[in-house]
Write a protein that holds these residues in place. Structure first.
Motif, mmCIF file in Angstrom:
data_model
loop_
_atom_site.group_PDB
_atom_site.id
_atom_site.type_symbol
_atom_site.label_atom_id
_atom_site.label_comp_id
_atom_site.label_asym_id
_atom_site.label_seq_id
_atom_site.Cartn_x
_atom_site.Cartn_y
_atom_site.Cartn_z
ATOM 1 N N VAL A 139 0.842 -1.291 0.171
ATOM 2 C CA VAL A 139 -0.019 -0.250 -0.037
ATOM 3 C C VAL A 139 1.071 1.051 0.045
ATOM 4 O O VAL A 139 1.684 1.389 0.829
ATOM 5 N N ASP A 140 0.861 2.044 -0.987
ATOM 6 C CA ASP A 140 1.585 3.371 -1.160
ATOM 7 C C ASP A 140 1.003 4.411 -0.752
ATOM 8 O O ASP A 140 -0.492 4.669 -0.875
ATOM 9 N N LEU A 141 1.594 4.987 0.299
ATOM 10 C CA LEU A 141 0.845 6.180 0.924
ATOM 11 C C LEU A 141 1.417 7.727 0.690
ATOM 12 O O LEU A 141 2.776 7.679 0.613
ATOM 13 N N LEU A 142 0.732 8.813 0.585
ATOM 14 C CA LEU A 142 1.378 10.000 0.632
ATOM 15 C C LEU A 142 1.167 10.810 1.815
ATOM 16 O O LEU A 142 -0.089 10.588 2.488
ATOM 17 N N ARG A 143 2.143 11.570 2.332
ATOM 18 C CA ARG A 143 1.954 12.130 3.642
ATOM 19 C C ARG A 143 1.520 13.572 3.365
ATOM 20 O O ARG A 143 2.090 14.289 2.695
ATOM 21 N N SER A 144 0.128 13.841 3.553
ATOM 22 C CA SER A 144 -0.386 15.240 3.338
ATOM 23 C C SER A 144 -0.980 16.053 4.712
ATOM 24 O O SER A 144 -0.600 15.409 5.571
ATOM 25 N N GLU A 145 -1.058 16.887 4.609
ATOM 26 C CA GLU A 145 -1.491 18.160 5.465
ATOM 27 C C GLU A 145 -2.829 17.583 6.152
ATOM 28 O O GLU A 145 -3.094 17.830 7.244
ATOM 29 N N THR A 146 -3.508 16.844 5.408
ATOM 30 C CA THR A 146 -4.891 16.485 5.761
ATOM 31 C C THR A 146 -4.754 15.106 6.268
ATOM 32 O O THR A 146 -5.967 14.282 6.314
ATOM 33 N N GLY A 147 -3.652 14.382 6.309
ATOM 34 C CA GLY A 147 -3.602 12.948 6.776
ATOM 35 C C GLY A 147 -3.096 12.019 5.651
ATOM 36 O O GLY A 147 -2.994 12.702 4.421
ATOM 37 N N PRO A 148 -2.777 10.812 5.785
ATOM 38 C CA PRO A 148 -2.356 9.914 4.733
ATOM 39 C C PRO A 148 -3.341 9.719 3.728
ATOM 40 O O PRO A 148 -4.637 9.573 3.975
ATOM 41 N N LYS A 149 -2.705 9.827 2.465
ATOM 42 C CA LYS A 149 -3.582 9.547 1.130
ATOM 43 C C LYS A 149 -2.943 8.390 0.619
ATOM 44 O O LYS A 149 -1.800 8.163 0.061
ATOM 45 N N VAL A 150 -3.761 7.362 0.092
ATOM 46 C CA VAL A 150 -3.607 6.119 -0.690
ATOM 47 C C VAL A 150 -3.344 6.398 -2.025
ATOM 48 O O VAL A 150 -4.379 6.845 -2.681
ATOM 49 N N LEU A 151 -2.158 6.227 -2.457
ATOM 50 C CA LEU A 151 -1.784 6.269 -3.960
ATOM 51 C C LEU A 151 -2.045 5.132 -4.869
ATOM 52 O O LEU A 151 -2.777 5.267 -5.898
ATOM 53 N N GLU A 152 -1.815 4.260 -4.138
ATOM 54 C CA GLU A 152 -2.071 2.599 -4.773
ATOM 55 C C GLU A 152 -2.017 1.547 -3.878
ATOM 56 O O GLU A 152 -1.354 1.369 -2.572
#
Length: 459
Positions: free
Chosen positions: A406-419
């Motif tokens: 599970v690929d995640l991005l760290r954003s200002e509004t919490g983790p976002k799943v990329l793929e």
């Protein structure tokens, strides 16, 4: 050993085979002991052959079946009391009766027409056994109830498994699956997915390979390449129809490979992801971009893998040009907002059996917003937050995947799943974290193939 008195029938246990309770007929006229077995198949190397078989321990209950495996120690011709000869496979096992245990040899044969599931011959009856031929069950009674409780799982030994890895590539991940499995005593066979073909019928569905029917595997580990997703998942469905445990199911692999479908699944489970839009009409370019936000934007082919077919459009004009170009090629694509604060980094979480077993931070090569290791990115171990861990687990669960990257991005509004990747590689994450990820996969397989309690029949 203390003296034991046997009647002509006794309750016994075969703990090495995961059979905690079975009735055996004592027959001093027979030399070798025999066990009722079916679906008998040999496997493993010629130097260390093994045999896999199923046992119905309860007479009249063909629905209760215990899968066993053991080293093969001999092939022997056995002549029955009616004069018929049969070539049988011979295994060794521990016999447990009345609190005592000792090793015996057992031949495997079909005893479906016999009242007893097992026969104890002279070789199994040591000097400490006294036979009282007119009596029965002189040793403590056991019960078939054990097969209806969780005790049947606890009694199951760690046995040698026959496992198939569906893979067309001789790479690190495939080699690690073979090496780690064989280190645990399992037999691991690599099967080229595209060389499989299927006999599809309701009575006996089968998978064939290079002109022969494939044996019954204890588990299948799919490593299906993106280029053969459709056929590969059809092969997995066939194994599922047979009843083989597949680490990743066909439905989860199919959904994870279709990026549009995957994002719809994530959205339905309220799992955070970059704002995403999709459209089919070329007239909707402006509206499509407006749904996602202002430039920079990510334009991503639905069939993209390993960062291929993913473009960063830094201005509105550039985004329009890329979208028009993709549409001119009649390609399906998504448009996503660009998470600037991720700064070309993402986090790969490896989820096995509903747990994050390892995590690494991937950083893109200089000047590249994509962090894929295949594109020159680098990786290092990273500590993840509880929210990131929960997000990764929920994402893998949404697709029903036993093993997922599970690929995640760290954003200002919490983790976002990329793929959500249904065939994650092991090389990068094992080297970055120093963890035995493949071992975790085998831990789950060994737990999943243990027998399940069977329902009691209503009287």
């Amino acid at each position: 050993m203390n003296e034991l008195t046997f009647g002509w029938e006794e309750w016994v246990s075969l703990p090495d085979l995961g059979l905690p309770a079975i009735k055996a007929k004592v027959d001093t006229g027979a030399r070798t002991s025999a066990l009722h077995a079916h679906d008998i198949e040999t496997f493993g190397s010629s130097a260390k052959p093994k045999v896999r078989f199923n046992v119905h321990p309860i007479p009249g209950r063909e629905d209760i079946s215990i899968t066993c495996s053991a080293p093969l120690i001999d092939r022997r011709e056995v002549t029955s009391s009616n004069g018929e000869s049969e070539q049988r496979l011979v295994i060794g096992s521990t016999l447990e009766v009345g609190g005592q245990s000792w090793p015996i040899e057992i031949t495997l044969t079909n005893r479906a027409t016999m009242n007893s599931r097992m026969l104890l011959g002279r070789q199994a009856l040591g000097d400490h056994i006294i036979i009282s031929a007119t009596e029965r069950r002189l040793q403590p009674d056991l019960s078939y109830d054990v097969y209806h409780t969780a005790k049947v799982r606890h009694a199951a030994p760690r046995r040698a498994l026959r496992i198939a890895v569906l893979s067309r590539e001789d790479n690190y991940s495939t080699r690690r699956l073979v090496e780690a499995g064989e280190e645990r005593g399992h037999t691991v066979e690599v099967i080229d997915t595209t060389r499989c073909y299927m006999a599809i019928n309701s009575l006996a569905p089968e998978v064939h390979y290079d002109g022969k029917r494939l044996p019954r595997y204890d588990a299948v580990i799919p490593r299906i390449g993106a280029s053969v997703t459709s056929y590969g998942t059809a092969v997995i469905r066939q194994f599922e129809t047979i009843g083989t445990y597949c680490v990743n199911g066909s439905a989860g692999i199919t959904a994870s490979r279709d990026k549009l479908h995957a994002h719809q699944i994530l959205a339905s489970k309220k799992i955070g992801m970059p704002t995403t839009a999709f459209a089919a009409s070329p007239k909707d370019t402006s509206n499509l971009m407006a749904l996602v936000g202002t430039a920079p934007l990510i334009v991503k082919l639905l069939e993209s893998t390993q960062g291929k077919g993913v473009v960063l459009a830094e201005t509105k004009k550039a985004a329009e040009s890329v979208i028009d170009a993709f549409r001119g090629l009649k390609a399906n694509f998504l448009v996503q907002n660009f998470v600037k604060e991720a700064a070309g980094e993402d986090i790969r979480c490896l989820v096995v059996a509903g747990k994050v077993v390892a995590a690494m931070k991937r950083t893109g090569a200089e000047g590249d917003f994509r962090s894929n290791l295949h594109r020159g990115g680098s990786a290092k171990v990273v500590r993840i937050s509880k929210e990131e861990r929960d997000t990764a687990v929920r994402a893998a669960r949404a697709f029903g995947l036993g093993k997922a990257g599970v690929d995640l991005l760290r954003s200002e509004t919490g983790p976002k799943v990329l793929e959500v990747n249904s065939s994650p590689g092991f090389e990068g994450i094992e080297k970055a974290t120093g963890k035995d990820i493949v071992g975790k996969v085998y831990d789950e397989i060994e737990a999943r193939v243990k027998p399940q309690p069977s329902r009691r029949r209503k009287s």
